[in-house]
Design a protein around this motif. Structure first.
Motif, PDB file in Angstrom:
ATOM      1  N   ALA A 232      33.395  -1.398  45.951  1.00 40.01           N
ATOM      2  CA  ALA A 232      32.412  -2.322  45.382  1.00 40.01           C
ATOM      3  C   ALA A 232      32.464  -3.660  46.085  1.00 40.01           C
ATOM      4  O   ALA A 232      33.526  -4.123  46.511  1.00 40.01           O
ATOM      5  CB  ALA A 232      32.654  -2.527  43.885  1.00 40.01           C
ATOM      6  N   ASP A 233      31.305  -4.231  46.221  1.00 43.45           N
ATOM      7  CA  ASP A 233      31.121  -5.630  46.621  1.00 43.45           C
ATOM      8  C   ASP A 233      31.174  -6.412  45.306  1.00 43.45           C
ATOM      9  O   ASP A 233      30.376  -6.166  44.404  1.00 43.45           O
ATOM     10  CB  ASP A 233      29.768  -5.725  47.331  1.00 43.45           C
ATOM     11  CG  ASP A 233      29.096  -7.067  47.264  1.00 43.45           C
ATOM     12  OD1 ASP A 233      29.696  -8.023  46.772  1.00 43.45           O
ATOM     13  OD2 ASP A 233      27.941  -7.157  47.698  1.00 43.45           O
ATOM     14  N   SER A 234      32.117  -7.323  45.187  1.00 47.86           N
ATOM     15  CA  SER A 234      32.413  -7.934  43.885  1.00 47.86           C
ATOM     16  C   SER A 234      31.307  -8.811  43.326  1.00 47.86           C
ATOM     17  O   SER A 234      31.363  -9.219  42.168  1.00 47.86           O
ATOM     18  CB  SER A 234      33.710  -8.753  43.990  1.00 47.86           C
ATOM     19  OG  SER A 234      33.587  -9.727  45.012  1.00 47.86           O
ATOM     20  N   ILE A 235      30.277  -9.103  44.120  1.00 48.07           N
ATOM     21  CA  ILE A 235      29.128  -9.836  43.589  1.00 48.07           C
ATOM     22  C   ILE A 235      27.914  -8.925  43.522  1.00 48.07           C
ATOM     23  O   ILE A 235      26.824  -9.349  43.169  1.00 48.07           O
ATOM     24  CB  ILE A 235      28.840 -11.096  44.425  1.00 48.07           C
ATOM     25  CG1 ILE A 235      28.023 -12.111  43.630  1.00 48.07           C
ATOM     26  CG2 ILE A 235      28.175 -10.771  45.752  1.00 48.07           C
ATOM     27  CD1 ILE A 235      27.903 -13.475  44.295  1.00 48.07           C
ATOM     28  N   PHE A 236      28.115  -7.641  43.833  1.00 49.36           N
ATOM     29  CA  PHE A 236      27.059  -6.627  43.747  1.00 49.36           C
ATOM     30  C   PHE A 236      25.770  -7.134  44.396  1.00 49.36           C
ATOM     31  O   PHE A 236      24.690  -7.140  43.791  1.00 49.36           O
ATOM     32  CB  PHE A 236      26.839  -6.208  42.294  1.00 49.36           C
ATOM     33  CG  PHE A 236      28.050  -5.565  41.678  1.00 49.36           C
ATOM     34  CD1 PHE A 236      28.298  -4.217  41.855  1.00 49.36           C
ATOM     35  CD2 PHE A 236      28.975  -6.317  40.971  1.00 49.36           C
ATOM     36  CE1 PHE A 236      29.439  -3.614  41.325  1.00 49.36           C
ATOM     37  CE2 PHE A 236      30.119  -5.733  40.436  1.00 49.36           C
ATOM     38  CZ  PHE A 236      30.345  -4.374  40.609  1.00 49.36           C
ATOM     39  N   SER A 237      25.916  -7.556  45.648  1.00 49.23           N
ATOM     40  CA  SER A 237      24.821  -8.208  46.367  1.00 49.23           C
ATOM     41  C   SER A 237      23.553  -7.376  46.405  1.00 49.23           C
ATOM     42  O   SER A 237      22.471  -7.845  46.044  1.00 49.23           O
ATOM     43  CB  SER A 237      25.262  -8.514  47.807  1.00 49.23           C
ATOM     44  OG  SER A 237      26.524  -9.104  47.836  1.00 49.23           O
ATOM     45  N   SER A 238      23.677  -6.119  46.853  1.00 51.51           N
ATOM     46  CA  SER A 238      22.492  -5.278  46.996  1.00 51.51           C
ATOM     47  C   SER A 238      21.981  -4.773  45.657  1.00 51.51           C
ATOM     48  O   SER A 238      20.823  -4.363  45.543  1.00 51.51           O
ATOM     49  CB  SER A 238      22.800  -4.096  47.923  1.00 51.51           C
ATOM     50  OG  SER A 238      23.100  -4.554  49.223  1.00 51.51           O
ATOM     51  N   ASP A 239      22.846  -4.808  44.645  1.00 48.78           N
ATOM     52  CA  ASP A 239      22.416  -4.415  43.303  1.00 48.78           C
ATOM     53  C   ASP A 239      21.663  -5.528  42.591  1.00 48.78           C
ATOM     54  O   ASP A 239      21.249  -5.352  41.438  1.00 48.78           O
ATOM     55  CB  ASP A 239      23.629  -4.002  42.470  1.00 48.78           C
ATOM     56  CG  ASP A 239      24.229  -2.684  42.922  1.00 48.78           C
ATOM     57  OD1 ASP A 239      23.654  -1.635  42.620  1.00 48.78           O
ATOM     58  OD2 ASP A 239      25.270  -2.705  43.607  1.00 48.78           O
ATOM     59  N   GLY A 240      21.507  -6.685  43.247  1.00 46.11           N
ATOM     60  CA  GLY A 240      20.714  -7.750  42.651  1.00 46.11           C
ATOM     61  C   GLY A 240      21.445  -9.058  42.443  1.00 46.11           C
ATOM     62  O   GLY A 240      20.953  -9.933  41.730  1.00 46.11           O
ATOM     63  N   VAL A 241      22.613  -9.231  43.052  1.00 45.70           N
ATOM     64  CA  VAL A 241      23.452 -10.436  42.921  1.00 45.70           C
ATOM     65  C   VAL A 241      23.870 -10.597  41.461  1.00 45.70           C
ATOM     66  O   VAL A 241      23.252 -11.309  40.673  1.00 45.70           O
ATOM     67  CB  VAL A 241      22.755 -11.705  43.430  1.00 45.70           C
ATOM     68  CG1 VAL A 241      23.747 -12.876  43.459  1.00 45.70           C
ATOM     69  CG2 VAL A 241      22.145 -11.507  44.818  1.00 45.70           C
ATOM     70  N   LEU A 242      24.941  -9.907  41.093  1.00 44.93           N
ATOM     71  CA  LEU A 242      25.422  -9.884  39.711  1.00 44.93           C
ATOM     72  C   LEU A 242      26.760 -10.603  39.650  1.00 44.93           C
ATOM     73  O   LEU A 242      27.758 -10.124  40.173  1.00 44.93           O
ATOM     74  CB  LEU A 242      25.563  -8.440  39.224  1.00 44.93           C
ATOM     75  CG  LEU A 242      24.326  -7.557  39.448  1.00 44.93           C
ATOM     76  CD1 LEU A 242      24.606  -6.122  39.014  1.00 44.93           C
ATOM     77  CD2 LEU A 242      23.109  -8.118  38.718  1.00 44.93           C
ATOM     78  N   THR A 243      26.759 -11.746  39.018  1.00 41.66           N
ATOM     79  CA  THR A 243      27.956 -12.582  38.989  1.00 41.66           C
ATOM     80  C   THR A 243      28.712 -12.410  37.679  1.00 41.66           C
ATOM     81  O   THR A 243      28.194 -11.887  36.702  1.00 41.66           O
ATOM     82  CB  THR A 243      27.578 -14.061  39.170  1.00 41.66           C
ATOM     83  OG1 THR A 243      26.631 -14.426  38.160  1.00 41.66           O
ATOM     84  CG2 THR A 243      26.949 -14.289  40.535  1.00 41.66           C
ATOM     85  N   GLY A 244      29.958 -12.849  37.674  1.00 39.05           N
ATOM     86  CA  GLY A 244      30.778 -12.765  36.470  1.00 39.05           C
ATOM     87  C   GLY A 244      32.200 -12.394  36.825  1.00 39.05           C
ATOM     88  O   GLY A 244      32.603 -12.403  37.991  1.00 39.05           O
TER      89      GLY A 244
END
Length: 452
Positions: A232-244
């Motif tokens: 996983a990319d920890s900011i889920f860039s391609s999934d829509g930029v998911l922070t937390g």
């Protein structure tokens, strides 16, 4: 052209746009068609012909100036003089492969490990080097399989981890034309906005995602597939930029099941998120392998893998690995210069402070436009989600694509992300400054106003 990939085909030039081009641009696009393979894509209905960059700015062949809101390759700024000088100086001395002794690769590795969060045992991680993030993820996946003896992998439904055969098998963002691996399970990303689940605790988004991971592992094992790991990319860039900070529970599940966690830091790493040097640190998790690429050399092809010694040994004790250009002195000089610039120019703190101000300005702008469903981000990495209706949260991909063209006409370059292609991915080079916020906000406001 069939549109199949959110990261490749949505914001792209197509044949039907040719009539809008000036003669010179049309000639260049036709030359590309004649000499390059058909898989290549150009950004924008009217492609941009760039000729120069400096810091966070770009200039095209007509002399028009642009604000780069997308490029994390030139992370410390286009044509940064310190990187240019480091590459030039080393190139004048020597450039060769890693089967000869050289100090640069060793000194850089020592320095790189000091950037790991304090809660990790930095000396427990060993490094390997290659040219691209795709190669780094490819090797990490091979290591996962060697260490666990399994083949089962978990990724998210809009992830992008590379374009080698193995890394593309866990990269659904490449579209329906790219087959997903037979032993790959895809899960929806932990998207608080779309799921309506937020916060921590047993009812929070972290617990929700951990349940998805646990169910996937159970399912693969019921089908006779042994679990190897989660990437996983920890900011889920391609999934829509998911922070937390919602990954810890899921990673606990991964480790309890005997798998390894690969933290793909190609996009969130190298001070991008402001609060931390590495994106995974926001989650407080212990990665078994950390992959890196794009921003590592500020445009020089260099990538790397840091892996826990006992995990890496499962692979390296039996398989010799050699990458002709990986870890060469010139690439290491560029990578060292990037680390030095991040420190001397205070770019992590800069990303934190300017990013927070930018995010606040974007949120204030969103209040004035019903088409903006959500604005989120950390440091200089933001997602700007566009919807048809705030109540239903129905994605508005068409608006997002039109926004890109309007922003381009106002000198702001970016692209889209997310499974619906409706999230503007705002990720400028780290020198992006307070003086640039107004340009970005005005361009967004004017574009939304015109299109509404």
């Amino acid at each position: 052209m069939t549109i199949r990939s959110t990261i490749m085909d949505t914001n792209s030039f197509r044949a039907e746009h040719a009539a809008e081009l000036d003669p010179k641009t049309l000639t260049l696009t036709r030359r590309r068609e004649d000499v390059l393979g058909g898989s290549y894509r150009l950004f924008y209905r009217k492609p941009v012909h760039l000729v120069r960059g400096q810091g966070q700015y770009l200039w095209d062949a007509h002399g028009e100036k642009y604000l780069d809101m997308y490029n994390n390759v030139a992370s410390v700024g286009h044509a940064h003089p310190a990187v240019v000088e480091a590459v030039h100086s080393q190139m004048r001395q020597l450039n060769t492969h890693t089967r000869y002794l050289h100090e640069r690769i060793l000194d850089y590795t020592d320095d790189l490990r000091t950037t790991l969060p304090a809660y990790l045992d930095a000396e427990a991680y060993k490094a390997m080097y290659m040219c691209t993030g795709s190669e780094a993820n490819d090797l990490a996946l091979r290591v996962a399989k060697a260490h666990t003896g399994g083949t089962g992998l978990i990724a998210t439904t809009e992830a992008y981890h590379g374009n080698s055969e193995l890394s593309s098998s866990v990269s659904p963002a490449l579209g329906s034309g790219q087959p997903i691996g037979e032993s790959v399970w895809l899960l929806p990303a932990p998207d608080s906005y779309r799921t309506g689940i937020d916060g921590n605790g047993p009812d929070g988004i972290g617990a929700w995602f951990a349940r998805q991971v646990r169910a996937a592992i159970t399912d693969m094992e019921s089908k006779g597939v042994e679990f190897a790991g989660f990437i996983a990319d920890s900011i889920f860039s391609s999934d829509g930029v998911l922070t937390g900070s919602h990954l810890k529970e899921a990673i606990d599940v991964v480790h309890a099941a005997g798998g390894i966690f690969i933290a793909d830091e190609v996009q969130p790493g190298f001070a991008r998120t402001g609060d931390h040097f590495w994106g995974f640190a926001a989650h407080g998790v212990v990665p078994d392998a950390i992959t890196m690429g794009k921003p590592m050399g500020n445009g020089i092809p260099v990538a790397g893998l840091l892996a826990r010694e006992e995990v890496l040994a499962s692979f390296s004790d039996t398989v010799p690995y050699f990458n002709t250009f990986g870890g060469n002195p010139v690439s290491m000089a560029a990578a060292q210069a990037v680390l030095d610039v991040i420190r001397t120019e205070g770019l992590q703190q800069h990303a934190q402070e300017v990013g927070a101000e930018t995010l606040q300005s974007f949120k204030e702008l969103a209040d004035a436009h019903d088409a903006v469903g959500d604005v989120r981000g950390t440091g200089l990495f933001m997602g700007f989600e566009l919807v048809k209706d705030r109540g239903t949260r129905e994605p508005d991909k068409e608006l997002a694509l039109d926004m890109l063209e309007e922003l381009r006409s106002r000198g702001v370059l970016t692209s889209v992300a997310g499974p619906h292609g409706n999230v503007l991915k705002l990720r400028p080079p780290l020198p992006f400054d307070r003086d640039d916020i107004g340009w970005a906000v005005d361009a967004l406001h004017e574009s939304l106003t015109v299109l509404s």
